[in-house]
Design an enzyme around this catalytic site. Structure first.
Site, PDB file in Angstrom:
ATOM      1  N   GLU A 255      49.876  78.351  -0.425  1.00 18.15           N
ATOM      2  CA  GLU A 255      50.319  77.093  -1.013  1.00 18.15           C
ATOM      3  C   GLU A 255      51.019  76.441   0.177  1.00 18.15           C
ATOM      4  O   GLU A 255      51.941  77.170   0.773  1.00 18.15           O
ATOM      5  CB  GLU A 255      51.298  77.212  -2.106  1.00 18.15           C
ATOM      6  CG  GLU A 255      50.694  77.873  -3.647  1.00 18.15           C
ATOM      7  CD  GLU A 255      51.589  78.015  -4.684  1.00 18.15           C
ATOM      8  OE1 GLU A 255      52.938  77.782  -4.440  1.00 18.15           O
ATOM      9  OE2 GLU A 255      51.095  78.286  -5.619  1.00 18.15           O
ATOM     10  N   HIS A 273      51.862  73.745  -8.391  1.00 13.31           N
ATOM     11  CA  HIS A 273      52.773  74.556  -8.508  1.00 13.31           C
ATOM     12  C   HIS A 273      54.048  73.873  -9.179  1.00 13.31           C
ATOM     13  O   HIS A 273      55.191  73.611  -8.594  1.00 13.31           O
ATOM     14  CB  HIS A 273      53.303  75.398  -7.423  1.00 13.31           C
ATOM     15  CG  HIS A 273      54.015  76.482  -7.553  1.00 13.31           C
ATOM     16  ND1 HIS A 273      54.306  77.771  -6.882  1.00 13.31           N
ATOM     17  CD2 HIS A 273      54.949  76.979  -8.616  1.00 13.31           C
ATOM     18  CE1 HIS A 273      54.986  78.408  -7.160  1.00 13.31           C
ATOM     19  NE2 HIS A 273      55.634  78.262  -8.341  1.00 13.31           N
TER      20      HIS A 273
END
Length: 299
Positions: A255, A273
């Site tokens: 990420e 997220h």
């Protein structure tokens, strides 16, 4: 007394800390290199998921007494080494429960009714009434991998929708309204599988190629917990082969997301997220984090 804020935090939380007589140094975009340079001056730091509290950071933090994680997961903090250094690691475990649970259920329903594909079709000016046959979730079996606060909140909502809920959790012996079972049994029986576990050596790629092979044909996968718990290449192959009918992912092994390969598939939907990304959760997380900062600095 002062605290370093390393990630974007609710302004109300910063005000609470300041009103307690603690100086707030707000650097929500601080880089790892900058953090190493400034951390020696701070007895407390607040992080979310972006900032990594590594051994190097902890070694540099010669004045550091506590790290407050404004959120649940601690995988971005070297907790073991912090303990060795005598640095307290605190989080806000229940503040985002409702938001993450609601996103999980939203994804469950979106997978059942092909909502993203239908919306895209309508936006393209089409009227494909016969192209999006959905399925009811009532009467289906939801398998939870992990049954902590968020898992149980998801279970409550799923049961209200008429689902049966089973769970795999080696650390729990009994749960209300949820049948505990071994992982292989859960994989074989569940129509939907939702992950609610941290990313550890034990849980790394817990859903890999061998796990997908044990699942029902047409299973749907949801992960609003932590990246690294699903082998993303194996998931891609399982969807291509028709084993997995759909997947909804809020978290990823890397990420920000580096390889968007999974999103080349119509059966995959996702988000960056943002499980705790609601106004209510942001305020709760910030307030609890502020309380923990004040507690550790002022006793």
């Amino acid at each position: 007394m002062k605290v370093l804020i390393c990630d974007a935090t609710d302004p109300k939380a910063l005000k609470i800390i300041e009103e307690a007589g603690i100086e707030v140094v707000n650097q929500p975009d601080i880089t790892p290199e900058e953090l190493i340079k400034v951390i020696p001056d701070f007895p407390c730091m607040v992080v979310r998921s972006r900032t990594k509290v590594t051994k190097e950071v902890l070694d540099a933090g010669t004045s550091l007494k506590s790290v407050v994680r404004a959120g649940v997961g601690l995988d971005n903090i070297d907790v073991g080494y912090a303990k060795e250094k005598g640095v307290k690691v605190l989080n806000t475990p229940s503040a985002s429960t409702q938001s993450v649970a609601e996103l999980t259920v939203a994804y469950l329903m979106a997978l059942a009714r092909n909502i993203p594909l239908m919306a895209a079709s309508m936006k393209a000016g089409k009227w494909e009434k016969k192209s999006f046959l959905g399925s009811e979730v009532s009467g289906k079996k939801l398998g939870l991998i992990g049954s902590g606060r968020i898992g149980q909140a998801v279970a409550d909502r799923a049961i209200s929708l008429g689902m049966t809920v089973v769970a795999y959790d080696p650390y729990v012996t009994q749960l209300p309204n949820i049948t505990l079972m071994g992982l292989n049994d859960l994989l074989a029986e569940a129509d939907y599988i939702s992950l609610h576990i941290p990313h550890t050596d034990e849980t790394h790629n817990i859903l890999d190629a061998s796990a997908f092979a044990k699942m029902k044909d047409g299973v749907r996968i949801i992960n609003c917990a932590r990246g690294g718990t699903i082998d993303e290449e194996a998931l891609y192959q399982a969807i291509q082969e028709g084993k997995v009918a759909g997947a909804a992912l809020d978290v990823f092994a890397e990420e920000p997301l580096i390889d968007p390969k999974l999103f080349s598939l119509d059966q995959v939907m996702g988000s960056p997220h943002i499980g705790a990304g609601t106004a209510e959760a942001k305020e709760r997380v910030g307030q609890v984090a502020a309380e923990k900062v004040i507690e550790t600095l002022k006793g």
